[in-house]
Design an enzyme around this catalytic site. Structure first.
Site, short mmCIF file in Angstrom:
data_model
loop_
_atom_site.label_atom_id
_atom_site.label_comp_id
_atom_site.label_asym_id
_atom_site.label_seq_id
_atom_site.Cartn_x
_atom_site.Cartn_y
_atom_site.Cartn_z
N CYS A 1 -2.41 -19.44 110.01
CA CYS A 1 -3.87 -19.47 109.83
C CYS A 1 -4.38 -20.92 109.77
O CYS A 1 -3.62 -21.87 109.74
CB CYS A 1 -4.24 -18.73 108.56
SG CYS A 1 -3.68 -19.54 107.06
N ALA B 1 -3.18 -22.96 106.92
CA ALA B 1 -1.81 -23.43 107.14
C ALA B 1 -1.81 -24.72 107.96
O ALA B 1 -1.05 -25.65 107.68
CB ALA B 1 -0.98 -22.36 107.85
N ARG C 1 7.69 -25.69 104.41
CA ARG C 1 7.89 -26.51 105.60
C ARG C 1 8.76 -27.68 105.18
O ARG C 1 8.50 -28.28 104.15
CB ARG C 1 6.53 -27.00 106.10
CG ARG C 1 6.53 -27.73 107.43
CD ARG C 1 5.12 -27.71 107.95
NE ARG C 1 4.87 -28.52 109.11
CZ ARG C 1 4.28 -29.72 109.06
NH1 ARG C 1 3.94 -30.25 107.90
NH2 ARG C 1 4.03 -30.39 110.16
N HIS D 1 -5.86 -28.14 112.00
CA HIS D 1 -5.52 -29.53 112.36
C HIS D 1 -6.81 -30.32 112.55
O HIS D 1 -6.96 -31.43 112.05
CB HIS D 1 -4.75 -29.60 113.68
CG HIS D 1 -3.46 -28.83 113.69
ND1 HIS D 1 -2.95 -28.29 114.85
CD2 HIS D 1 -2.58 -28.52 112.71
CE1 HIS D 1 -1.81 -27.68 114.57
NE2 HIS D 1 -1.56 -27.81 113.28
FE1 CFM Z 1 2.71 -30.50 116.03
FE2 CFM Z 1 4.22 -28.67 116.49
FE3 CFM Z 1 2.27 -28.46 114.68
FE4 CFM Z 1 4.42 -30.03 114.23
FE5 CFM Z 1 5.65 -28.05 112.84
FE6 CFM Z 1 5.37 -26.75 115.10
FE7 CFM Z 1 3.51 -26.51 113.30
MO1 CFM Z 1 5.83 -25.46 112.90
S1 CFM Z 1 4.90 -30.61 116.20
S2 CFM Z 1 2.31 -30.35 113.90
S3 CFM Z 1 5.87 -30.21 112.63
S4 CFM Z 1 2.16 -28.55 116.80
S5 CFM Z 1 7.10 -27.02 113.93
S6 CFM Z 1 5.54 -27.24 117.30
S7 CFM Z 1 4.27 -25.02 114.52
S8 CFM Z 1 4.60 -26.77 111.50
S9 CFM Z 1 1.40 -26.87 113.40
#
Ligand code: CFM
Length: 546
Positions: free
Chosen positions: A66, A69, A100, A199
């Site tokens: 989500c 997250a 994580r 993000h």
């Molecule tokens: Fe970038 Fe990723 Fe992500 Fe990531 Fe991660 Fe991820 Fe993630 Mo899991 S590199 S920041 S450290 S997009 S592994 S492939 S899904 S937490 S949001």
């Protein structure tokens, strides 16, 4: 009966696999999924178009997380001296608490709040009468107990539904406390179609409230920020080891093992090296617009990719001593890598892999598999956007829909006193000509073979189908997928948390990864298992067993 002998697969046609994946869906769902399942082909000067960053059809068991997250867990979670306070029911905190594997090192100052779980623990009466007073009291309590430099507040779903004004609470508390920067994130879980929205929300607020807050000059030469590296399994530690050896100063990592002051001084760097494009490209663009810092894409997953990224950084600084030092480091590090590759390749050569991870790893990890002589036959992201698949040239054509419109785009202008172009336009053009491309990312598709399947927002049903049909030697995804894949008799590696392993970045990380994948794909344990489809004549027909 499957015995310990070698198995052989009947060759598949990607179009047949695609048809099989969507066969059972109602027509409308099948049409939508068909646009998210792309057979990779080399078109002239372009990659085929994929649909991405759209809502998951209700009823489909998606692998996504989500918005909360993405904001609290991914971008802000790895900071070590900012207290992350979750405003919401306790479950939202519990599930974001150390799940994580972003590692921290408390460093000389000792400030490290990563082990704590801070929550307002909203109850029914807070939902009915409002939770603002409880939130202000929680901020005060944290301040009294810990005296942190900064407190970040995160909204969970109910907070948005009842309309608590977390930003005003944050501002009032910041004014009241005086020496503690308090700000809030409207990152309710439902805000976007996935964690990707989180993000963006995190990027905006970090930029608005922290970046540029500290003008005390930083020390060192060849200053960079490493954007989009979260120190999972210690990756960031390995990359920092290499930077140090090369004499490159990493001012701020966004955000593995990061501190408030790293973010606050990030505007002093001369280059932004972007590792995970999906999660942090907004900060890269804003740092360029406001302070004049250019950005380049890097990748420290894979030994060759690491060497290439180091060379790119050195080329940018146009300093012969740095260029020589980087070459010396690569020369020193590579023999151990080559010995490890030579050892595992005798067993891994020609084996197949599938990668379904987040928004960048399904691309980055292909480098490591290539080094091992393995083929990636299918890959995809949970929540990436079209530019992560097809390259940034598609950005002007991206559709703005009801969901993306929901996420704030902040207006950034050049800072009146602190904007400083790091290179002249002539230098920038010369560097581009020499191969140092700015603001450039080609995405995943061009790096994958023709006829491979690229699948966006893969779900539980399709994952099992894919494995049944294509039977990879290894499947890489996350914890939600792990056990269902293993029950199909296929080795599974978590590429989010790395299971208990890592680091996998840099030179030492590459060696760790080779050994891990060799161990998993060479193990005989899977031959003792009977997968459920082996009971079914219909599914067994897809395979020929020797
Ligand atoms: Fe970038 Fe990723 Fe992500 Fe990531 Fe991660 Fe991820 Fe993630 Mo899991 S590199 S920041 S450290 S997009 S592994 S492939 S899904 S937490 S949001």
């Amino acid at each position: 009966m499957v015995t310990a002998t070698k198995k052989k697969m009947v060759q598949w046609d990607p179009a047949d696999v695609k048809a099989e994946l969507i066969k059972k869906y109602p027509p409308k769902v099948a049409r939508k999924r068909a646009k998210q399942i792309m057979i990779n082909e080399a078109l002239e000067n372009e990659t085929p178009e994929i649909t991405a960053n759209v809502r998951t059809t209700p009823g489909i068991i998606t692998m996504r997380g989500c918005t909360y997250a993405g904001c609290k867990g991914v971008i802000m979670g790895p900071t070590r001296d900012i207290v992350n306070l979750v405003h919401g029911p306790i479950g939202c905190s519990f599930y974001a608490w150390l799940t994580r594997r972003n590692q921290t090192d408390a460093g000389p100052d000792g400030d490290n709040y990563i082990n704590y779980c801070f929550s307002t623990d909203m109850q029914e009466q807070d939902i009915i009468f409002g939770g603002e007073k409880k939130l202000a009291a929680a901020v005060q309590e944290i301040y009294d107990l810990m005296h942190p430099k900064s407190i970040a507040i995160f909204a969970t779903c109910p907070v948005g539904l009842i309309g608590d004004d977390i930003h005003t609470v944050a501002k009032n508390m910041k004014d009241k406390l005086g020496d503690c920067n308090v700000y809030a994130f409207s990152c309710e879980g439902y805000k976007g179609v996935s964690q990707s929205a989180g993000h963006h929300i995190a990027n905006n607020q970090v930029f608005r409230h922290i970046v540029g807050e500290n003008d005390t000059p930083t020390e060192g030469e060849f200053k960079i920020n490493l954007l989009g590296e979260y120190n999972i399994g210690g990756d960031g530690f390995e990359i920092d080891r290499i930077f140090k050896k090369c004499g490159i100063t990493n001012i701020a990592t966004f955000s593995g093992n990061s501190t408030y002051d790293q973010f606050a001084t990030a505007h002093q760097a001369d280059l932004n090296a972007v590792m995970c494009h999906r999660s942090i490209n907004y900060v890269a663009d804003m740092l360029e617009t406001k302070f004049g810092i250019p950005w380049v894409k890097v990748n420290f997953i894979g030994a060759n990719a690491t060497a290439k990224s180091l060379r790119k950084i050195a080329a940018y600084f146009e300093d012969q001593a740095l260029i020589d030092r980087v070459e010396a480091v690569i020369k020193e590090e590579m023999p151990e890598v080559e010995t490890a590759v030579a050892d595992v390749r005798s067993r891994t050569e020609g084996k197949t892999a599938m990668l379904f991870v987040g928004g960048s790893r399904a691309h980055h990890y292909q480098e490591l598999f290539k080094e091992m002589g393995m083929k990636v036959i299918s890959a995809g992201y949970e929540f990436a956007h079209r530019d992560d698949y097809e390259g940034r040239q598609v950005l002007p054509n991206l559709k703005v829909d009801a969901d993306s419109r929901n996420i704030e785009e902040i207006e950034v202008e050049a800072d009146e006193t602190r904007f400083k172009p790091r290179k002249t336009p002539v230098q920038m053009v010369a560097l581009e000509d020499a191969g140092v491309k700015f603001k450039h990312y080609d995405g995943l598709a061009p790096d994958m073979d023709e006829g491979t399947l690229i699948i966006d927002d893969l779900n539980q049903y399709e994952a099992e189908k894919l494995v049944e049909i294509m039977k990879p030697d290894i499947f890489c995804a996350g914890i939600k997928e792990k056990f269902s894949i293993m029950k199909l008799g296929v080795p599974m590696k978590q590429l989010h948390s790395y299971d208990s392993g890592g680091p996998y970045a840099g030179f030492q990380g590459a060696i760790n990864f080779y050994h891990e994948i060799d161990r998993l794909t060479s193990s005989k344990v899977w031959t003792y298992l009977k997968a459920p489809w082996q009971e079914s004549p219909e599914l067994t027909a897809a395979y020929v067993w020797e």
